[in-house]
Design a protein around this motif. Structure first.
Motif, PDB file in Angstrom:
ATOM      1  N   GLY A 170     -10.741   4.146   4.913  1.00  0.00           N
ATOM      2  CA  GLY A 170     -11.001   3.856   3.498  1.00  0.00           C
ATOM      3  C   GLY A 170     -11.269   4.917   3.303  1.00  0.00           C
ATOM      4  O   GLY A 170     -11.665   5.769   1.947  1.00  0.00           O
ATOM      5  N   GLU A 171     -10.723   6.462   4.165  1.00  0.00           N
ATOM      6  CA  GLU A 171     -10.668   6.874   3.244  1.00  0.00           C
ATOM      7  C   GLU A 171      -8.801   7.852   3.154  1.00  0.00           C
ATOM      8  O   GLU A 171      -8.286   8.286   4.735  1.00  0.00           O
ATOM      9  CB  GLU A 171     -11.002   9.272   3.993  1.00  0.00           C
ATOM     10  CG  GLU A 171     -12.566   8.606   3.585  1.00  0.00           C
ATOM     11  CD  GLU A 171     -13.166   8.804   5.652  1.00  0.00           C
ATOM     12  OE1 GLU A 171     -12.101   8.877   5.912  1.00  0.00           O
ATOM     13  OE2 GLU A 171     -14.255   8.973   4.966  1.00  0.00           O
ATOM     14  N   ARG A 172      -8.665   7.523   2.215  1.00  0.00           N
ATOM     15  CA  ARG A 172      -7.003   7.653   1.914  1.00  0.00           C
ATOM     16  C   ARG A 172      -6.383   8.352   1.041  1.00  0.00           C
ATOM     17  O   ARG A 172      -6.268   8.004  -0.017  1.00  0.00           O
ATOM     18  CB  ARG A 172      -5.707   6.667   3.474  1.00  0.00           C
ATOM     19  CG  ARG A 172      -4.441   7.357   3.284  1.00  0.00           C
ATOM     20  CD  ARG A 172      -3.529   6.401   3.415  1.00  0.00           C
ATOM     21  NE  ARG A 172      -2.717   5.881   3.690  1.00  0.00           N
ATOM     22  CZ  ARG A 172      -1.823   6.832   5.103  1.00  0.00           C
ATOM     23  NH1 ARG A 172      -2.794   6.749   6.038  1.00  0.00           N
ATOM     24  NH2 ARG A 172      -0.297   6.610   5.045  1.00  0.00           N
ATOM     25  N   GLY A 173      -5.669   8.876   1.064  1.00  0.00           N
ATOM     26  CA  GLY A 173      -4.798   9.456   0.031  1.00  0.00           C
ATOM     27  C   GLY A 173      -3.514  11.075   0.130  1.00  0.00           C
ATOM     28  O   GLY A 173      -3.798  11.490  -0.061  1.00  0.00           O
ATOM     29  N   LYS A 174      -2.773  10.845  -0.677  1.00  0.00           N
ATOM     30  CA  LYS A 174      -1.660  11.719  -0.246  1.00  0.00           C
ATOM     31  C   LYS A 174      -1.769  11.788  -1.821  1.00  0.00           C
ATOM     32  O   LYS A 174      -1.005  10.912  -2.117  1.00  0.00           O
ATOM     33  CB  LYS A 174      -0.254  11.167   0.400  1.00  0.00           C
ATOM     34  CG  LYS A 174      -0.435  11.135   1.847  1.00  0.00           C
ATOM     35  CD  LYS A 174       1.295  11.137   2.370  1.00  0.00           C
ATOM     36  CE  LYS A 174       0.943   9.327   2.333  1.00  0.00           C
ATOM     37  NZ  LYS A 174       2.383   8.830   2.737  1.00  0.00           N
ATOM     38  N   LEU A 175      -1.618  13.298  -2.412  1.00  0.00           N
ATOM     39  CA  LEU A 175      -1.817  13.499  -3.443  1.00  0.00           C
ATOM     40  C   LEU A 175      -1.202  14.971  -3.403  1.00  0.00           C
ATOM     41  O   LEU A 175      -1.616  15.520  -2.912  1.00  0.00           O
ATOM     42  CB  LEU A 175      -3.239  13.758  -3.994  1.00  0.00           C
ATOM     43  CG  LEU A 175      -3.695  13.746  -5.249  1.00  0.00           C
ATOM     44  CD1 LEU A 175      -2.737  12.560  -6.140  1.00  0.00           C
ATOM     45  CD2 LEU A 175      -5.084  13.751  -6.144  1.00  0.00           C
TER      46      LEU A 175
ATOM     47  N   MET B  54      -0.228  17.671  -6.599  1.00  0.00           N
ATOM     48  CA  MET B  54      -0.772  18.231  -8.086  1.00  0.00           C
ATOM     49  C   MET B  54       0.343  19.419  -8.391  1.00  0.00           C
ATOM     50  O   MET B  54       0.845  20.162  -7.673  1.00  0.00           O
ATOM     51  CB  MET B  54      -1.818  18.197  -8.389  1.00  0.00           C
ATOM     52  CG  MET B  54      -2.850  17.688  -8.190  1.00  0.00           C
ATOM     53  SD  MET B  54      -4.484  17.831  -8.563  1.00  0.00           S
ATOM     54  CE  MET B  54      -5.375  16.381  -7.255  1.00  0.00           C
TER      55      MET B  54
ATOM     56  N   ILE C 193      -6.783   7.051  -5.831  1.00  0.00           N
ATOM     57  CA  ILE C 193      -5.907   6.616  -4.884  1.00  0.00           C
ATOM     58  C   ILE C 193      -6.960   6.428  -3.865  1.00  0.00           C
ATOM     59  O   ILE C 193      -5.886   5.360  -2.508  1.00  0.00           O
ATOM     60  CB  ILE C 193      -4.994   8.158  -4.985  1.00  0.00           C
ATOM     61  CG1 ILE C 193      -4.195   8.309  -6.384  1.00  0.00           C
ATOM     62  CG2 ILE C 193      -3.863   7.911  -3.693  1.00  0.00           C
ATOM     63  CD1 ILE C 193      -3.691   8.841  -6.565  1.00  0.00           C
ATOM     64  N   GLU C 194      -7.710   7.164  -2.880  1.00  0.00           N
ATOM     65  CA  GLU C 194      -8.068   6.865  -1.590  1.00  0.00           C
ATOM     66  C   GLU C 194      -8.616   5.704  -1.626  1.00  0.00           C
ATOM     67  O   GLU C 194      -8.363   5.316  -0.604  1.00  0.00           O
ATOM     68  CB  GLU C 194      -8.751   9.090  -1.767  1.00  0.00           C
ATOM     69  CG  GLU C 194      -8.935   9.280  -1.088  1.00  0.00           C
ATOM     70  CD  GLU C 194     -10.046  10.461  -1.399  1.00  0.00           C
ATOM     71  OE1 GLU C 194     -11.111  10.252  -1.240  1.00  0.00           O
ATOM     72  OE2 GLU C 194     -10.080  11.852  -1.755  1.00  0.00           O
ATOM     73  N   LYS C 195      -9.393   4.951  -2.722  1.00  0.00           N
ATOM     74  CA  LYS C 195      -9.794   3.879  -2.563  1.00  0.00           C
ATOM     75  C   LYS C 195      -9.516   2.948  -3.051  1.00  0.00           C
ATOM     76  O   LYS C 195      -9.923   2.183  -3.252  1.00  0.00           O
ATOM     77  CB  LYS C 195     -11.425   4.022  -3.335  1.00  0.00           C
ATOM     78  CG  LYS C 195     -11.683   4.928  -2.773  1.00  0.00           C
ATOM     79  CD  LYS C 195     -13.684   5.057  -2.880  1.00  0.00           C
ATOM     80  CE  LYS C 195     -14.444   5.810  -2.446  1.00  0.00           C
ATOM     81  NZ  LYS C 195     -14.926   5.953  -0.991  1.00  0.00           N
TER      82      LYS C 195
ATOM     83  N   HIS D 282      -7.679   0.607  -2.248  1.00  0.00           N
ATOM     84  CA  HIS D 282      -7.684  -1.242  -1.123  1.00  0.00           C
ATOM     85  C   HIS D 282      -8.248  -1.454  -1.225  1.00  0.00           C
ATOM     86  O   HIS D 282      -8.595  -2.234  -0.290  1.00  0.00           O
ATOM     87  CB  HIS D 282      -6.778  -0.276   0.083  1.00  0.00           C
ATOM     88  CG  HIS D 282      -7.230   0.643   0.735  1.00  0.00           C
ATOM     89  ND1 HIS D 282      -7.454   2.107   0.379  1.00  0.00           N
ATOM     90  CD2 HIS D 282      -8.327   0.642   1.765  1.00  0.00           C
ATOM     91  CE1 HIS D 282      -8.119   2.610   2.126  1.00  0.00           C
ATOM     92  NE2 HIS D 282      -8.650   1.381   2.459  1.00  0.00           N
TER      93      HIS D 282
ATOM     94  N   LYS E 169      -7.665  11.061  -8.184  1.00  0.00           N
ATOM     95  CA  LYS E 169      -8.274  11.308  -6.889  1.00  0.00           C
ATOM     96  C   LYS E 169      -8.886  10.764  -5.696  1.00  0.00           C
ATOM     97  O   LYS E 169      -8.415   9.708  -4.238  1.00  0.00           O
ATOM     98  CB  LYS E 169      -8.166  12.121  -5.890  1.00  0.00           C
ATOM     99  CG  LYS E 169      -8.262  12.942  -5.165  1.00  0.00           C
ATOM    100  CD  LYS E 169      -7.911  14.746  -4.689  1.00  0.00           C
ATOM    101  CE  LYS E 169      -7.796  15.296  -2.892  1.00  0.00           C
ATOM    102  NZ  LYS E 169      -8.862  14.764  -2.309  1.00  0.00           N
TER     103      LYS E 169
ATOM    104  N   TYR F 112      -6.229   3.551   6.517  1.00  0.00           N
ATOM    105  CA  TYR F 112      -6.391   2.660   5.733  1.00  0.00           C
ATOM    106  C   TYR F 112      -8.226   1.524   5.843  1.00  0.00           C
ATOM    107  O   TYR F 112      -8.788   2.147   5.061  1.00  0.00           O
ATOM    108  CB  TYR F 112      -5.725   1.462   5.248  1.00  0.00           C
ATOM    109  CG  TYR F 112      -4.762   1.615   4.326  1.00  0.00           C
ATOM    110  CD1 TYR F 112      -4.677   2.165   2.889  1.00  0.00           C
ATOM    111  CD2 TYR F 112      -3.587   2.382   4.614  1.00  0.00           C
ATOM    112  CE1 TYR F 112      -4.071   2.079   2.446  1.00  0.00           C
ATOM    113  CE2 TYR F 112      -2.453   2.761   4.002  1.00  0.00           C
ATOM    114  CZ  TYR F 112      -2.329   3.203   2.508  1.00  0.00           C
ATOM    115  OH  TYR F 112      -1.599   3.451   1.744  1.00  0.00           O
TER     116      TYR F 112
ATOM    117  N   LEU G  23       1.037  -1.131  -0.003  1.00  0.00           N
ATOM    118  CA  LEU G  23      -0.186   0.580  -0.048  1.00  0.00           C
ATOM    119  C   LEU G  23       0.349   1.497  -0.182  1.00  0.00           C
ATOM    120  O   LEU G  23      -0.025   2.071  -0.695  1.00  0.00           O
ATOM    121  CB  LEU G  23      -1.117   0.396   1.493  1.00  0.00           C
ATOM    122  CG  LEU G  23      -2.121  -1.530   1.228  1.00  0.00           C
ATOM    123  CD1 LEU G  23      -2.543  -0.718   2.331  1.00  0.00           C
ATOM    124  CD2 LEU G  23      -3.289  -0.636   0.041  1.00  0.00           C
TER     125      LEU G  23
ATOM    126  N   LYS H  50       0.233   2.914  -6.063  1.00  0.00           N
ATOM    127  CA  LYS H  50      -0.810   3.156  -6.449  1.00  0.00           C
ATOM    128  C   LYS H  50      -1.095   3.221  -8.306  1.00  0.00           C
ATOM    129  O   LYS H  50      -2.583   2.945  -8.678  1.00  0.00           O
ATOM    130  CB  LYS H  50      -1.916   4.534  -6.182  1.00  0.00           C
ATOM    131  CG  LYS H  50      -1.956   4.952  -4.968  1.00  0.00           C
ATOM    132  CD  LYS H  50      -2.023   4.032  -3.744  1.00  0.00           C
ATOM    133  CE  LYS H  50      -2.197   4.456  -2.477  1.00  0.00           C
ATOM    134  NZ  LYS H  50      -2.334   3.641  -1.674  1.00  0.00           N
TER     135      LYS H  50
END
Lengths: 245, 247
Positions: B240-245, B247, A181-183, A185, A178, B237, A47, A131
Motif C-alpha cells: 500500500g505504499e508506492r509512487g514514483k513521482l 517534480m 499516487i501512493e494509494k 490502488h 503524491k 502494491y 497500474l 494514475k
C-alpha cells in the motif's frame, strides 16, 4: 491493513473467456494481461502504463520549437506533438505551457493538437499516466475536491502533466497528489483524500454517492472528464487571463 | 570451464554450499528501486547483486536505427570493475558483455509488444554490481521485472535459470565455482505461460539425453523464479505504499 485488490502481472490469466479490453491479449479464447494491473469489479485496471495518445485526450505540453508552420510541443511522449498555425489564432513562444486537445494521431505516433491555450505561470508536475484517472476521479470528483481544499486552479493532462496555478495552497496540492499516487490502488480513495485534506486544515465536503453518479467505487472510472470539468476550467481560465494582464 | 584435478564439487548428494542438486540459491527481487527510471528492479541471487533500469519508449537515437513498424530494444549489460575477484578492468562494454547484451535483447524481443510503439526505443540498462556465477540469467530475471514495472506491455514474463553438470551430476542454478570448474553450464530462459525457450546457451559438453533432462529441470526451477518475480511486482502494491513521482 490497506484494502487492496488482486494484483495481476503481465502474462497472467484474467478471464477464462474472450474479453477485448485495452492492455489485455486474447490467446486461444482466454484473456491475459499484458501490463501490471489489478482486477476490480470484473474490470482490469492497469497500474503501470505507458501513455498512448488518443484522439480527444486533453493534454498539457511545453512549446519546444516555434516554426513558420506551427509549434512543436513536448507532451511527455517519445516524439513532440505539433500545433498547426492554421488551427490556432493564439501565438506561442518557446517554453510556454499549453493546454489542448489531441486532434489526430498518425500511424507512427505523431500527434496533432488543436484548441491550444496558453496557461499562465504556474507549477508543472509529471505523474505516471496510469494514475491520471485516479487524480481526476469519477466525474472529476477528486479534482474538484483538491481544487476546493486548496483554492488552486488545476489542469490535468491525460499525458501525465499537471499544471497548478492560482493563489492557493500549492504545497498541499503537491502533497495530496503524491498521496493519491501512493494509494491509487486502494479502495475508498476519495474518502481517504477528503480526510487527509481535512486533517491539513482544508474545509472540504465529501461528494455523496449520487453526486459521483451513483457509483460505489470512487475514482476508478476512466470517466468522461472532458464534459464536466471543462466548463469549470474555462471559467477559471478567463479569470486567470485577466489576472495575468 | 574444465575439470580441475583434486576439486570435488559434488559429494554425498550435496554441493559446495550444501545445496542439493535441484536447489536454487537464495533469491530476492525488488521492483521500483530507482526514482528516475521508468521501471527498475534489483535482484540478489546468491552472491549476485544486479540493478536494472528501464527507460522508454522514447525518441530513437540515432534516428536511422528507428523502425516505423515497432519499437527497438536496446539492452546494455555491464559488469562493474569490482564485481568479482577477477579483474574486470574498466566497466565499459567488452566482448563478453556485448554478447550477453545481444542474447538478452533477443530474448526480450519475443515477449515485448514492440509494435505498439513505432519508431521509438526501449532502453534496458543492466549493471552487475557483484557477480557470483549465473549473472546473465539473474540479469534477465531482473530485467523482466523492470520492464513490467515500467508498464511496457509484454506477452509474458521471462524467468531464467542456469542448469548444468558438475562431477557427472545434473544440477540447477550453478554458482561461480560450479560454473568455472564444472563440466557444463546451460543458461535457459523460459516464458512462464507457454514455456517457450527464449534463451539457451551451452558451455561444456552434455549428451542429448542429459540436455533434455537439464531443460526439464530448468522448466521446473523457473517456476520458483517466476513466483519470486510475481511476488516482487505485487509486493510493492500490496504494502500500500508506492509512487514514483517526479517534480
Amino acid at each position: 491493513m490497506i484494502d487492496t485488490e488482486k494484483i495481476i502481472v503481465p502474462g497472467e490469466l484474467i478471464w477464462e473467456k474472450e474479453v477485448r479490453e485495452p492492455n489485455t491479449e486474447v490467446v486461444n479464447g482466454k484473456t491475459y494481461a499484458t501490463v501490471l494491473g489489478m482486477l476490480r469489479e470484473d474490470r482490469f485496471i492497469p497500474l503501470e502504463l505507458v501513455y498512448k495518445p488518443k484522439v480527444g485526450d486533453n493534454v498539457i505540453g511545453i512549446v519546444t520549437d516555434v516554426r513558420h508552420s506551427g509549434y512543436s510541443v513536448d507532451l511527455n511522449l517519445a516524439y513532440d506533438g505539433f500545433i498547426n498555425s492554421k488551427f490556432t489564432r493564439v501565438s506561442f513562444r518557446k517554453a510556454d505551457i499549453i493546454y489542448g486537445k489531441i486532434k489526430f494521431v498518425d500511424e507512427v505516433g505523431g500527434v496533432d493538437i488543436t484548441d491550444a491555450k496558453r496557461l499562465p505561470t504556474g507549477k508543472l508536475m509529471k505523474v505516471p499516466a496510469s494514475k491520471v484517472p485516479r487524480i481526476i476521479g469519477k466525474k472529476s470528483s477528486m479534482l474538484n475536491l483538491i481544487r476546493d481544499g486548496s483554492g488552486c486552479t488545476i489542469f490535468v493532462g491525460n499525458n501525465g502533466y499537471i499544471w497548478i496555478g492560482g493563489k492557493g495552497n500549492l504545497p498541499l496540492v503537491l502533497r495530496t497528489i503524491k498521496l493519491i499516487i501512493e494509494k491509487a490502488h486502494t479502495r475508498g480513495l476519495t474518502d481517504t483524500i477528503a480526510a487527509y485534506l481535512r486533517s491539513q486544515g482544508a474545509n472540504v465536503k465529501v461528494p455523496t454517492a449520487e453526486e459521483r453518479g451513483g457509483e460505489q467505487s470512487q475514482g476508478f472510472e476512466e470517466g468522461p472528464h472532458q464534459d464536466a470539468p471543462r466548463e469549470k476550467s474555462e471559467e477559471k481560465e478567463k479569470e486567470l487571463d485577466i489576472e495575468e494582464m | 570451464m574444465g575439470k580441475m584435478p583434486g576439486i570435488v564439487l559434488f559429494k554425498d548428494g550435496k554441493r559446495l554450499d550444501g545445496r542439493g542438486p535441484h536447489d536454487l540459491r537464495k533469491l530476492h527481487i525488488e521492483a521500483g528501486v530507482l526514482e528516475e527510471a521508468d521501471g527498475s528492479a534489483y535482484v540478489e541471487w546468491g552472491g549476485n547483486k544486479i540493478i536494472v533500469g528501464v527507460y522508454g519508449p522514447r525518441e530513437c537515437i540515432p534516428k536511422h536505427f528507428s523502425d516505423p513498424y515497432k519499437a527497438i530494444l536496446k539492452v546494455r549489460y555491464v559488469m562493474s570493475p569490482f564485481a568479482s575477484a577477477d579483474d574486470h578492468g574498466r566497466s565499459g562494454p567488452n566482448r563478453r558483455s556485448i554478447e550477453i547484451s545481444k542474447v538478452l535483447k533477443e530474448a526480450f524481443e519475443h515477449v515485448v509488444l514492440t509494435n505498439q510503439f513505432p519508431r521509438t526505443q526501449i532502453e534496458v540498462y543492466i549493471e552487475v554490481l557483484q557477480a557470483e556465477g549465473g549473472t546473465r540469467v539473474a540479469s534477465l530475471t531482473a530485467a523482466a521485472v523492470a520492464l513490467a514495472d515500467a508498464g511496457i506491455p509484454m506477452r509474458d514474463i521471462i524467468s531464467a535459470v542456469a542448469v548444468g553438470k558438475i562431477d557427472g551430476t545434473l544440477v540447477v542454478d550453478l554458482g561461480k565455482n560450479e560454473d568455472n570448474f564444472g563440466e557444463s553450464d546451460v543458461p535457459i530462459a523460459i516464458t512462464h505461460r507457454d514455456k517457450e525457450i527464449v534463451l539457451l546457451q551451452m558451455d561444456g559438453l552434455l549428451t542429448k539425453e542429459q540436455l533434455e533432462e537439464d531443460i526439464q529441470a530448468a522448466i521446473d526451477a523457473s517456476e520458483q523464479v517466476y513466483q519470486e518475480q510475481a511476488r516482487a511486482l505485487k509486493n510493492s502494491y500490496e504494502k500500500g505504499e508506492r509512487g514514483k513521482l517526479k517534480m
